[in-house]
Design a protein around this motif. Structure first.
Motif, mmCIF file in Angstrom:
data_model
loop_
_atom_site.group_PDB
_atom_site.id
_atom_site.type_symbol
_atom_site.label_atom_id
_atom_site.label_comp_id
_atom_site.label_asym_id
_atom_site.label_seq_id
_atom_site.Cartn_x
_atom_site.Cartn_y
_atom_site.Cartn_z
ATOM 1 N N VAL A 7 0.899 -1.384 0.178
ATOM 2 C CA VAL A 7 -0.093 -0.394 0.586
ATOM 3 C C VAL A 7 0.911 1.294 0.166
ATOM 4 N N ALA A 8 2.110 1.153 0.986
ATOM 5 C CA ALA A 8 2.460 1.968 1.201
ATOM 6 C C ALA A 8 3.575 2.780 -0.678
ATOM 7 N N GLY A 9 4.271 1.669 -0.847
ATOM 8 C CA GLY A 9 4.886 1.398 -1.789
ATOM 9 C C GLY A 9 4.155 1.705 -3.271
ATOM 10 N N GLY A 10 2.313 1.403 -3.436
ATOM 11 C CA GLY A 10 2.175 1.846 -4.804
ATOM 12 C C GLY A 10 1.194 3.142 -4.378
ATOM 13 N N ALA A 11 0.946 4.036 -3.126
ATOM 14 C CA ALA A 11 0.617 5.144 -3.180
ATOM 15 C C ALA A 11 2.339 5.536 -3.984
ATOM 16 N N VAL A 12 3.154 5.673 -2.947
ATOM 17 C CA VAL A 12 4.305 6.283 -3.925
ATOM 18 C C VAL A 12 5.297 6.398 -5.276
ATOM 19 N N THR A 13 4.613 5.070 -5.723
ATOM 20 C CA THR A 13 4.963 5.109 -6.687
ATOM 21 C C THR A 13 4.472 5.426 -8.432
ATOM 22 N N VAL A 14 3.087 5.296 -8.124
ATOM 23 C CA VAL A 14 2.043 5.971 -8.773
ATOM 24 C C VAL A 14 1.987 6.955 -8.646
ATOM 25 N N ARG A 15 1.873 8.048 -7.707
ATOM 26 C CA ARG A 15 2.297 9.456 -7.886
ATOM 27 C C ARG A 15 3.401 10.373 -8.484
ATOM 28 N N LEU A 16 4.367 9.066 -7.616
ATOM 29 C CA LEU A 16 5.932 9.656 -8.275
ATOM 30 C C LEU A 16 5.378 9.341 -9.664
ATOM 31 N N ILE A 17 5.591 8.244 -10.316
ATOM 32 C CA ILE A 17 6.375 7.238 -11.703
ATOM 33 C C ILE A 17 5.078 7.859 -12.922
ATOM 34 N N LEU A 18 3.767 7.567 -12.376
ATOM 35 C CA LEU A 18 2.732 7.735 -13.290
ATOM 36 C C LEU A 18 1.656 9.321 -13.234
ATOM 37 N N GLY A 19 1.993 9.349 -12.124
ATOM 38 C CA GLY A 19 1.610 11.216 -11.820
ATOM 39 C C GLY A 19 -0.520 10.863 -11.609
ATOM 40 N N TRP B 190 -2.766 9.764 -5.663
ATOM 41 C CA TRP B 190 -2.034 8.047 -4.535
ATOM 42 C C TRP B 190 -3.127 7.387 -4.358
ATOM 43 N N TRP B 191 -4.289 7.780 -4.003
ATOM 44 C CA TRP B 191 -5.328 6.012 -4.159
ATOM 45 C C TRP B 191 -5.453 5.370 -5.044
ATOM 46 N N ILE B 192 -5.023 5.784 -6.247
ATOM 47 C CA ILE B 192 -4.801 4.571 -7.167
ATOM 48 C C ILE B 192 -4.098 3.346 -6.247
ATOM 49 N N GLY B 193 -2.195 3.744 -6.006
ATOM 50 C CA GLY B 193 -1.949 3.464 -5.672
ATOM 51 C C GLY B 193 -2.473 2.505 -4.983
ATOM 52 N N MET B 194 -2.532 2.968 -3.649
ATOM 53 C CA MET B 194 -3.149 1.708 -2.561
ATOM 54 C C MET B 194 -3.991 0.897 -2.976
ATOM 55 N N LEU B 195 -5.137 1.462 -3.616
ATOM 56 C CA LEU B 195 -5.470 0.057 -4.095
ATOM 57 C C LEU B 195 -4.904 -0.691 -5.293
ATOM 58 N N LEU B 196 -4.144 -0.046 -6.016
ATOM 59 C CA LEU B 196 -3.258 -1.414 -6.372
ATOM 60 C C LEU B 196 -2.572 -2.409 -5.539
#
Length: 332
Positions: A248-260, A263-269
């Motif tokens: 969840v932490a890694g998803g929030a960070v990577t989806v926000r920083l890498i894909l723009g 962050w909540w998409i990264g948490m679900l992912l």
């Protein structure tokens, strides 16, 4: 019988319970040859362990990790370097690396199925896996599905040239390996084909690594309650919790920083990846337990076979592709 009546002789003298059993006398045969009989089996008790020095008990305690950590880290860094290097150079170079990895995985799976009597055809499985990955990258989901159908037909036709004995078993084994891992790996090629495909593949790999690292660390440090003891005794609910948290932490960070993307998409992912990665691990553990093997091969020191590293990734790939396609669409 009275107390002063002599006991019946049995050929051996009665001994107390504390005395050790007599050592068998060696028997001489022929020309001075000596045959030593096997010693009586000895079962250790808790009292025996308690008499050992503390340092000796510690030395005999098996490690909880269960793998060669130094070799595993070295191989992991090498594989990571290949992934990062090919993605940094050109998309197609990573696709070639993916094709090679899946081809090796197909070969390992075919060899692992041999003890069951299944002799899956190797040539159509390998060529079909390569074709599926290229079709997914060049033509999208429909092309991936069509390529899988063609690969399955090729497996059947190839086996049809042989004797009928065991044909059904061989065909089913061949179709299994063109599906797992080849078809599932095709979703990684679908991720790569997107306009921001390099970033999507990075997100996919990084979150999956978070699942592995989080689960491993939490399992070693806190693991007390096995998740599926009959399938994978070392996998615990505490490890699964660590996997979810880090994903969840890694998803929030990577989806926000890498894909723009939000962050909540990264948490679900991250939640989806943690669940899928755990299912992938259990699937392969169940398969290996049924086949009676520890690893798919000994190709990678500290890891086992390549499929022992791909087991989570190939199950996670469809989840990542589906979530990002629905919640963070982009042009091909």
């Amino acid at each position: 019988m009275s107390s002063d009546e002599p006991a019946e002789s049995s050929g051996t003298e009665e001994r107390s319970g504390s005395e050790a059993p007599p050592v068998p006398e060696p028997e001489h045969h022929g020309e001075g040859l000596l045959e030593v009989t096997a010693p009586v089996p000895y079962e250790a008790s808790l009292d025996d362990v308690a008499t050992l020095p503390p340092e000796e008990v510690l030395e005999k305690k098996p490690p909880r990790a269960g793998r060669d950590l130094k070799a595993a880290i070295a191989v992991g860094l090498t594989l990571g370097g290949l992934v990062v290097g090919t993605l940094a150079v050109r998309k197609e170079s990573f696709l070639v690396l993916l094709m090679a990895a899946v081809a090796v995985g197909v070969w390992e799976m075919r060899a692992a199925l041999r003890p069951t009597g299944a002799r899956a055809a190797l040539a159509p499985a390998v060529l079909g896996s390569v074709g599926m990955l290229w079709a997914a990258y060049a033509g999208g989901p429909a092309a991936l599905t069509a390529a899988w159908c063609l690969a399955s037909v090729a497996v059947v036709l190839w086996r049809a040239a042989g004797p009928p004995e065991g044909a059904a078993r061989d065909v089913l084994g061949g179709m299994f390996i063109v599906t797992y891992p080849a078809f599932l790996a095709g979703f990684c090629a679908l991720l790569l084909a997107a306009e921001d495909g390099v970033g999507r593949v990075f997100v996919f790999i990084l979150i999956t690594v978070c699942s592995d690292v989080g689960g491993y660390a939490a399992g070693v440090l806190l693991g007390r309650h096995p998740m599926a003891p009959s399938i994978s005794p070392k996998k615990s609910w505490e490890g699964f919790g660590g996997s979810v948290l880090l994903c969840v932490a890694g998803g929030a960070v990577t989806v926000r920083l890498i894909l723009g993307q939000p962050w909540w998409i990264g948490m679900l992912l991250g939640v989806g990846v943690a669940v899928a990665a755990t299912v992938g691990d259990l699937m392969e553990s169940l398969l290996k337990r049924d086949l009676g093997i520890k690893d798919m091969s000994n190709l990678l020191p500290g890891h086992g076979g390549l499929m022992d590293r791909l087991d989570s990734l190939i199950v996670v790939a469809p989840i990542v592709w589906a979530v990002l396609t629905l919640l963070a669409p982009t042009a091909r």
